[in-house]
Motif scaffolding. Structure first.
Motif, PDB file in Angstrom:
ATOM      1  N   ILE A 177       0.341   6.967  -8.602  1.00 35.15           N
ATOM      2  CA  ILE A 177       0.735   5.625  -8.154  1.00 35.15           C
ATOM      3  C   ILE A 177       0.315   5.331  -6.710  1.00 35.15           C
ATOM      4  O   ILE A 177       0.588   4.252  -6.186  1.00 35.15           O
ATOM      5  CB  ILE A 177       2.261   5.430  -8.281  1.00 35.15           C
ATOM      6  N   ALA A 178      -0.359   6.282  -6.082  1.00 33.49           N
ATOM      7  CA  ALA A 178      -0.706   6.136  -4.668  1.00 33.49           C
ATOM      8  C   ALA A 178      -2.004   5.367  -4.478  1.00 33.49           C
ATOM      9  O   ALA A 178      -2.891   5.351  -5.347  1.00 33.49           O
ATOM     10  CB  ALA A 178      -0.821   7.502  -4.007  1.00 33.49           C
ATOM     11  N   ASP A 179      -2.120   4.735  -3.333  1.00 40.22           N
ATOM     12  CA  ASP A 179      -3.383   4.151  -2.885  1.00 40.22           C
ATOM     13  C   ASP A 179      -4.130   5.123  -1.981  1.00 40.22           C
ATOM     14  O   ASP A 179      -5.359   5.160  -1.985  1.00 40.22           O
ATOM     15  CB  ASP A 179      -3.116   2.857  -2.116  1.00 40.22           C
ATOM     16  N   VAL A 180      -3.363   5.889  -1.192  1.00 40.86           N
ATOM     17  CA  VAL A 180      -3.948   6.788  -0.192  1.00 40.86           C
ATOM     18  C   VAL A 180      -3.262   8.142  -0.285  1.00 40.86           C
ATOM     19  O   VAL A 180      -2.030   8.226  -0.425  1.00 40.86           O
ATOM     20  CB  VAL A 180      -3.787   6.224   1.233  1.00 40.86           C
ATOM     21  N   PHE A 181      -4.060   9.201  -0.188  1.00 41.64           N
ATOM     22  CA  PHE A 181      -3.552  10.576  -0.189  1.00 41.64           C
ATOM     23  C   PHE A 181      -4.091  11.257   1.067  1.00 41.64           C
ATOM     24  O   PHE A 181      -5.304  11.284   1.299  1.00 41.64           O
ATOM     25  CB  PHE A 181      -4.034  11.308  -1.445  1.00 41.64           C
ATOM     26  N   LEU A 182      -3.200  11.796   1.894  1.00 37.59           N
ATOM     27  CA  LEU A 182      -3.590  12.461   3.136  1.00 37.59           C
ATOM     28  C   LEU A 182      -3.215  13.931   3.084  1.00 37.59           C
ATOM     29  O   LEU A 182      -2.099  14.270   2.690  1.00 37.59           O
ATOM     30  CB  LEU A 182      -2.869  11.823   4.339  1.00 37.59           C
TER      31      LEU A 182
ATOM     32  N   ASP B 225     -11.465  16.328  -6.928  1.00 36.49           N
ATOM     33  CA  ASP B 225     -11.825  16.107  -8.325  1.00 36.49           C
ATOM     34  C   ASP B 225     -10.590  15.909  -9.201  1.00 36.49           C
ATOM     35  O   ASP B 225     -10.563  15.030 -10.068  1.00 36.49           O
ATOM     36  CB  ASP B 225     -12.660  17.277  -8.852  1.00 36.49           C
ATOM     37  N   VAL B 226      -9.582  16.728  -8.970  1.00 34.30           N
ATOM     38  CA  VAL B 226      -8.345  16.615  -9.753  1.00 34.30           C
ATOM     39  C   VAL B 226      -7.639  15.299  -9.435  1.00 34.30           C
ATOM     40  O   VAL B 226      -7.199  14.570 -10.340  1.00 34.30           O
ATOM     41  CB  VAL B 226      -7.412  17.810  -9.472  1.00 34.30           C
ATOM     42  N   ALA B 227      -7.521  14.987  -8.149  1.00 35.75           N
ATOM     43  CA  ALA B 227      -6.830  13.770  -7.747  1.00 35.75           C
ATOM     44  C   ALA B 227      -7.547  12.528  -8.266  1.00 35.75           C
ATOM     45  O   ALA B 227      -6.911  11.565  -8.732  1.00 35.75           O
ATOM     46  CB  ALA B 227      -6.709  13.711  -6.228  1.00 35.75           C
ATOM     47  N   ARG B 228      -8.867  12.549  -8.224  1.00 31.39           N
ATOM     48  CA  ARG B 228      -9.641  11.400  -8.712  1.00 31.39           C
ATOM     49  C   ARG B 228      -9.449  11.209 -10.211  1.00 31.39           C
ATOM     50  O   ARG B 228      -9.393  10.068 -10.696  1.00 31.39           O
ATOM     51  CB  ARG B 228     -11.120  11.590  -8.378  1.00 31.39           C
ATOM     52  N   ALA B 229      -9.346  12.318 -10.948  1.00 28.67           N
ATOM     53  CA  ALA B 229      -9.111  12.205 -12.383  1.00 28.67           C
ATOM     54  C   ALA B 229      -7.734  11.596 -12.670  1.00 28.67           C
ATOM     55  O   ALA B 229      -7.568  10.840 -13.639  1.00 28.67           O
ATOM     56  CB  ALA B 229      -9.226  13.584 -13.034  1.00 28.67           C
ATOM     57  N   LEU B 230      -6.754  11.912 -11.819  1.00 27.17           N
ATOM     58  CA  LEU B 230      -5.423  11.349 -11.994  1.00 27.17           C
ATOM     59  C   LEU B 230      -5.375   9.873 -11.612  1.00 27.17           C
ATOM     60  O   LEU B 230      -4.612   9.091 -12.189  1.00 27.17           O
ATOM     61  CB  LEU B 230      -4.403  12.120 -11.136  1.00 27.17           C
ATOM     62  N   ASN B 231      -6.204   9.501 -10.616  1.00 25.34           N
ATOM     63  CA  ASN B 231      -6.156   8.136 -10.088  1.00 25.34           C
ATOM     64  C   ASN B 231      -7.527   7.773  -9.509  1.00 25.34           C
ATOM     65  O   ASN B 231      -7.808   8.052  -8.345  1.00 25.34           O
ATOM     66  CB  ASN B 231      -5.076   8.033  -9.012  1.00 25.34           C
ATOM     67  N   PRO B 232      -8.395   7.141 -10.315  1.00 26.65           N
ATOM     68  CA  PRO B 232      -9.753   6.828  -9.853  1.00 26.65           C
ATOM     69  C   PRO B 232      -9.804   5.885  -8.649  1.00 26.65           C
ATOM     70  O   PRO B 232     -10.827   5.824  -7.965  1.00 26.65           O
ATOM     71  CB  PRO B 232     -10.400   6.173 -11.086  1.00 26.65           C
ATOM     72  N   ARG B 233      -8.736   5.158  -8.373  1.00 28.96           N
ATOM     73  CA  ARG B 233      -8.712   4.220  -7.254  1.00 28.96           C
ATOM     74  C   ARG B 233      -8.177   4.852  -5.968  1.00 28.96           C
ATOM     75  O   ARG B 233      -8.061   4.199  -4.932  1.00 28.96           O
ATOM     76  CB  ARG B 233      -7.854   3.000  -7.603  1.00 28.96           C
ATOM     77  N   LEU B 234      -7.892   6.136  -5.997  1.00 35.55           N
ATOM     78  CA  LEU B 234      -7.275   6.816  -4.863  1.00 35.55           C
ATOM     79  C   LEU B 234      -8.254   6.989  -3.702  1.00 35.55           C
ATOM     80  O   LEU B 234      -9.402   7.406  -3.893  1.00 35.55           O
ATOM     81  CB  LEU B 234      -6.770   8.193  -5.303  1.00 35.55           C
ATOM     82  N   VAL B 235      -7.780   6.685  -2.500  1.00 34.26           N
ATOM     83  CA  VAL B 235      -8.514   7.026  -1.275  1.00 34.26           C
ATOM     84  C   VAL B 235      -7.930   8.338  -0.770  1.00 34.26           C
ATOM     85  O   VAL B 235      -6.762   8.398  -0.375  1.00 34.26           O
ATOM     86  CB  VAL B 235      -8.375   5.911  -0.217  1.00 34.26           C
TER      87      VAL B 235
ATOM     88  N   GLY C 123     -13.484  -1.343   0.677  1.00 30.37           N
ATOM     89  CA  GLY C 123     -14.567  -1.061  -0.252  1.00 30.37           C
ATOM     90  C   GLY C 123     -14.087  -0.981  -1.692  1.00 30.37           C
ATOM     91  O   GLY C 123     -14.800  -1.375  -2.626  1.00 30.37           O
ATOM     92  N   ARG C 124     -12.873  -0.472  -1.873  1.00 33.79           N
ATOM     93  CA  ARG C 124     -12.306  -0.357  -3.218  1.00 33.79           C
ATOM     94  C   ARG C 124     -12.126  -1.720  -3.872  1.00 33.79           C
ATOM     95  O   ARG C 124     -12.211  -1.854  -5.103  1.00 33.79           O
ATOM     96  CB  ARG C 124     -10.965   0.371  -3.140  1.00 33.79           C
ATOM     97  N   GLU C 125     -11.861  -2.735  -3.054  1.00 42.01           N
ATOM     98  CA  GLU C 125     -11.701  -4.082  -3.600  1.00 42.01           C
ATOM     99  C   GLU C 125     -12.989  -4.573  -4.254  1.00 42.01           C
ATOM    100  O   GLU C 125     -12.955  -5.399  -5.168  1.00 42.01           O
ATOM    101  CB  GLU C 125     -11.272  -5.044  -2.491  1.00 42.01           C
ATOM    102  N   LYS C 126     -14.115  -4.059  -3.790  1.00 38.92           N
ATOM    103  CA  LYS C 126     -15.406  -4.460  -4.347  1.00 38.92           C
ATOM    104  C   LYS C 126     -15.826  -3.561  -5.513  1.00 38.92           C
ATOM    105  O   LYS C 126     -16.341  -4.032  -6.526  1.00 38.92           O
ATOM    106  CB  LYS C 126     -16.480  -4.418  -3.258  1.00 38.92           C
ATOM    107  N   SER C 127     -15.602  -2.245  -5.343  1.00 42.76           N
ATOM    108  CA  SER C 127     -16.096  -1.285  -6.343  1.00 42.76           C
ATOM    109  C   SER C 127     -15.077  -0.920  -7.405  1.00 42.76           C
ATOM    110  O   SER C 127     -15.442  -0.471  -8.500  1.00 42.76           O
ATOM    111  CB  SER C 127     -16.548  -0.009  -5.639  1.00 42.76           C
TER     112      SER C 127
ATOM    113  N   ILE D 137       0.852  -1.189   0.000  1.00 45.60           N
ATOM    114  CA  ILE D 137       0.000   0.000   0.000  1.00 45.60           C
ATOM    115  C   ILE D 137       0.889   1.241   0.000  1.00 45.60           C
ATOM    116  O   ILE D 137       1.787   1.378   0.841  1.00 45.60           O
ATOM    117  CB  ILE D 137      -0.931   0.030   1.225  1.00 45.60           C
ATOM    118  N   LYS D 138       0.631   2.166  -0.923  1.00 46.12           N
ATOM    119  CA  LYS D 138       1.423   3.393  -1.040  1.00 46.12           C
ATOM    120  C   LYS D 138       0.605   4.577  -0.543  1.00 46.12           C
ATOM    121  O   LYS D 138      -0.521   4.791  -0.976  1.00 46.12           O
ATOM    122  CB  LYS D 138       1.850   3.616  -2.493  1.00 46.12           C
TER     123      LYS D 138
END
Length: 361
Positions: free
Chosen positions: A86-91, A107-117, A184-188, A7-8
């Motif tokens: 390349i991240a999984d999580v952004f804080l 919105d910007v981060a999601r466009a770069l990485n739709p799987r980002l938490v 949840g990401r593992e499912k969606s 996990i990154k």
């Protein structure tokens, strides 16, 4: 390897709640990249120091790597975009709206990485009239009602709390939320946005003491509350040497055991009374009694009685307890002392990761 190996985490937070969240992930094997300004996380400069590093900073940032980025210039922005991809999580822990103005909103981060938490941590949340109100822990505790009962049990002026409960609550709540979102990401297949507020995180901790106010009644008064100073067997008592002990269990069996041992079984009934005025005679008796011996003497005596109690230790005494060593709760590495994570898995060894210098990968 750790439960979170692979996990990154990209962590822009400073001080306490966010670094605590990412620390707990790093301790379990996550790869945490701490993004810092040129001046570094202010916690780096907070005394005391051990082997060249702030003890505070070391205990919240071990096992991470550090990168310095200026998010006000394009080179820094491009570097952060690459990390987000390349991240999984952004804080982030800026005031609401700051990351959006920098060009890194959800919105910007999601466009770069739709799987980002994507997790934002703030004092009062991203919405509501207090969203932009500046505050650290004590102010959040004050707004949540906690400071009002942080007195000596006599209605006196509230004092500064000894624990940064709002910050710690946000770190723990944020960790739970991030892990839920990853599951949840593992499912969606999709990431999530998390709005974690210190106030929101702390407020549920009040249910057991502020039930009356929650139900529309009066606010709690500490001297009348069973866990805030109004009960004899949940209270602090001074000993003859100026030190203190606490009674920490209101069950009748404990009151019966201690009051019988003290030759006052006639007072047992008072221990069953409602917290507040009805228990004052019992509290007064115990205060007078505990002042007759030193803390050490009472500690020895209490070991012979089946009663929930503890000596009030300072931090040096607490860290030196044999129990702390037996549980492996203080670990030394690279000439620095670390408080071990409370979450340690059976059969998996844990050792503190290195503390990064500013900009050290």
């Amino acid at each position: 390897m750790g439960k979170l190996s692979g996990i990154k985490v990209v962590d822009l937070t400073q001080f306490l709640p966010g670094p605590m969240l990412s620390l707990m992930m790093a301790d379990q094997g996550a790869s945490v990249i701490k993004v810092e300004p040129a001046a570094g996380d202010p916690a780096r400069s907070q005394a005391p120091f051990e082997n060249g590093q702030s003890v505070w900073f070391s205990n919240l940032n071990r096992g991470k790597t550090s990168i310095v980025l200026d998010l006000k210039n394009e080179a820094g922005k491009n570097s952060l975009r690459d990390l987000i991809r390349i991240a999984d999580v952004f804080l982030e822990g800026f005031r609401p709206g700051v990351t959006a103005r920098l060009g890194f909103g959800w919105d910007v981060a999601r466009a770069l990485n739709p799987r980002l938490v994507y997790c934002s941590i703030s004092a009062f949340g991203q919405s509501g009239r207090l969203a932009h109100h500046p505050a650290h822990d004590i102010a959040v505790q004050a707004m949540a009602g906690f400071i009002s009962v942080n007195d000596a049990g006599d209605g006196s002026c509230p004092v500064v709390p000894g624990v940064p409960a709002a910050g710690v609550a946000a770190g723990l709540t944020g960790l739970a939320a991030v892990l839920m979102a990853l599951i949840g990401r593992e499912k969606s297949g999709q990431g999530d946005y998390l709005d974690i507020a210190m106030l929101d995180s702390l407020l549920p901790w009040s249910a057991h003491i502020a039930g009356g106010a929650l139900a529309g009644g009066a606010a709690p008064f500490s001297a009348a509350q069973r866990s805030l100073g109004g009960a004899a067997f949940y209270n602090v008592y001074e000993c003859a040497d100026g030190r203190h002990i606490v009674l920490g269990g209101r069950e009748l069996k404990f009151a019966t055991a201690l009051l019988t041992a003290l030759g006052r079984p006639d007072l047992i009934a008072l221990a069953e009374a409602d917290a507040g005025p009805a228990q004052v005679p019992l509290i007064d008796f115990l205060r007078e009694t505990f002042r007759t011996r030193s803390r050490e003497a009472w500690d020895a005596f209490m070991h012979t009685v089946d009663v929930a109690y503890a000596p009030v230790l300072d931090f040096a005494e607490a860290f030196a307890q044999p129990h702390i060593a037996e549980r492996g709760l203080i670990v030394e590495a690279d000439g620095r002392h670390h408080i071990a994570p409370a979450i340690r898995f059976t059969g998996e060894a844990w050792f503190p990761g290195p503390v990064p210098a500013l900009g050290e990968a």
